[in-house]
Design an enzyme around this catalytic site. Structure first.
Site, mmCIF file in Angstrom:
data_model
loop_
_atom_site.group_PDB
_atom_site.id
_atom_site.type_symbol
_atom_site.label_atom_id
_atom_site.label_comp_id
_atom_site.label_asym_id
_atom_site.label_seq_id
_atom_site.Cartn_x
_atom_site.Cartn_y
_atom_site.Cartn_z
ATOM 1 N N ASN A 1 0.868 -1.181 0.000
ATOM 2 C CA ASN A 1 0.000 0.000 0.000
ATOM 3 C C ASN A 1 0.904 1.230 0.000
ATOM 4 O OD1 ASN A 1 -1.841 2.011 0.427
ATOM 5 N ND2 ASN A 1 -2.438 1.359 2.490
ATOM 6 N N LYS B 1 0.210 4.245 -0.403
ATOM 7 C CA LYS B 1 -0.454 5.458 0.118
ATOM 8 C C LYS B 1 -0.129 6.650 -0.807
ATOM 9 C CE LYS B 1 -0.424 3.413 4.680
ATOM 10 N NZ LYS B 1 -0.395 3.556 6.114
ATOM 11 N N HIS C 1 -9.558 1.301 4.278
ATOM 12 C CA HIS C 1 -8.348 1.490 5.091
ATOM 13 C C HIS C 1 -8.690 2.451 6.229
ATOM 14 C CE1 HIS C 1 -4.333 2.623 6.352
ATOM 15 N NE2 HIS C 1 -3.916 1.508 5.778
ATOM 16 N N GLU D 1 -7.227 4.877 7.410
ATOM 17 C CA GLU D 1 -7.003 6.305 7.101
ATOM 18 C C GLU D 1 -8.204 6.876 6.357
ATOM 19 O OE1 GLU D 1 -3.235 5.639 5.240
ATOM 20 O OE2 GLU D 1 -2.349 5.216 7.199
ATOM 21 N N GLU E 1 -5.938 -4.716 10.185
ATOM 22 C CA GLU E 1 -4.907 -3.715 10.466
ATOM 23 C C GLU E 1 -5.272 -2.990 11.758
ATOM 24 O OE1 GLU E 1 -2.892 -2.589 6.435
ATOM 25 O OE2 GLU E 1 -4.241 -1.037 7.103
ATOM 26 N N GLY F 1 1.551 3.132 11.020
ATOM 27 C CA GLY F 1 2.392 4.327 10.992
ATOM 28 C C GLY F 1 2.966 4.669 12.358
ATOM 29 N N SER G 1 2.493 -1.821 10.101
ATOM 30 C CA SER G 1 3.933 -1.856 10.366
ATOM 31 C C SER G 1 4.562 -3.244 10.188
ATOM 32 C CB SER G 1 4.246 -1.279 11.755
ATOM 33 O OG SER G 1 3.795 0.046 11.827
HETATM 34 C C1 3PY Z 1 0.758 0.138 7.355
HETATM 35 O O1 3PY Z 1 1.500 -0.842 7.310
HETATM 36 O O2 3PY Z 1 1.043 1.113 8.052
HETATM 37 C C2 3PY Z 1 -0.489 0.177 6.577
HETATM 38 O O3 3PY Z 1 -1.313 1.024 6.819
HETATM 39 C C3 3PY Z 1 -0.708 -0.807 5.491
HETATM 40 O O4 3PY Z 1 -1.909 -0.584 4.834
#
Ligand code: 3PY
Length: 254
Positions: A9, A11, A98, A100, A170, A176, A216
């Protein structure tokens, strides 16, 4: 046997040129160094899709994904990108929900249900994201919270459609932040989600669904996470932006 998948991803990172360079590095490395049947997916920003799609189209185990799609078919929706547009540039996957997008763009479980159905109607595989915030984990409410996300966004799907969905767990507190769920925390949640799907559909269907871990995941922890019996790969954030790191994560998925 369900599919093993490692999806990057990206982003909102890098320029168009950076993206093309990253994609071609990953594709070459996968071709040269990966001999497992793991499916690699590059979820790029919209602007890169068309060009990266021309590269992935030539490679059997590297696929193209978007990071979002519209819940509408077409028309006066300024700034939106439809599932048909994604298909027309050879996208096969789309990340939906997601954290976010849920947090900064107020996407709700009900809206995400529409996006999932729209993606499936166009032949795209949704990578449906779910996960709890820190305060929910601290209150030990993570299982009801995440299963409710699944119920509200996925459980109106027919069996045939549900089979095509990929789920990514997730935990928001691991996105992050550099914090990762332990392999035990990941395995427990994946097992709960699989059982939840089995209760609504069937054990056989639940056994077919790939459930990825995200948050992460990186070269240092990927092998341990991917060794869990209910973890079928990963949705990878920061580590997908460096081709060598991403490849190490891909190689850890056996
Ligand atoms: C991350 O690994 O921080 C993610 O948000 C993957 O989508």
């Amino acid at each position: 046997m369900r599919k093993k998948i490692v999806a990057g991803n990206w982003k909102m990172n890098g320029t168009y040129e950076d993206g093309l360079k990253l994609a071609s590095e990953v594709i070459h490395m996968v071709q040269d160094e990966v001999n497992s049947d793991v499916e690699v997916v590059l979820c790029t920003p919209f602007i890169h899709l068309s060009s990266v799609g021309k590269l992935t189209k030539e490679v059997p185990n590297v696929h193209l994904g978007a990071q979002n799609c519209s819940e509408y078919t077409s028309g006066a929706y300024t700034g939106e990108v439809s599932v048909q547009m994604l298909r027309s540039v050879h996208a096969e996957y789309v990340i939906i929900g997601h954290s976010e997008r849920r947090e900064y763009f107020n996407e709700t479980n009900q809206q995400l249900a529409k996006k999932v159905a729209m993606a499936l109607s166009a032949g795209l595989t949704p990578i449906f994201c779910c996960g709890e915030p820190l305060q929910v984990r601290e209150a030990e409410q993570q299982y009801p919270y995440v299963t409710q996300q699944i119920t509200e966004s996925l459980f109106d799907l027919s069996e045939d459609d549900m089979k095509k969905v990929v789920i990514a767990y997730e935990p928001i507190w691991a996105i992050g932040t550099g914090r990762t769920a332990s392999s035990q925390q990941a395995q427990e949640m994946h097992k709960v989600l699989r059982q939840h799907i089995a209760n609504r559909y069937s054990e056989a269907l639940a056994a077919e669904i790939s459930i990825l871990y995200g948050g992460s995941a990186k070269p240092d922890n990927a092998e341990e996470l991917f060794a869990c019996p209910d973890v079928d790969g990963g949705l990878i954030g920061g580590a997908s932006l460096k081709s060598r790191d991403f490849l190490q994560v891909v190689k850890a998925c056996k």
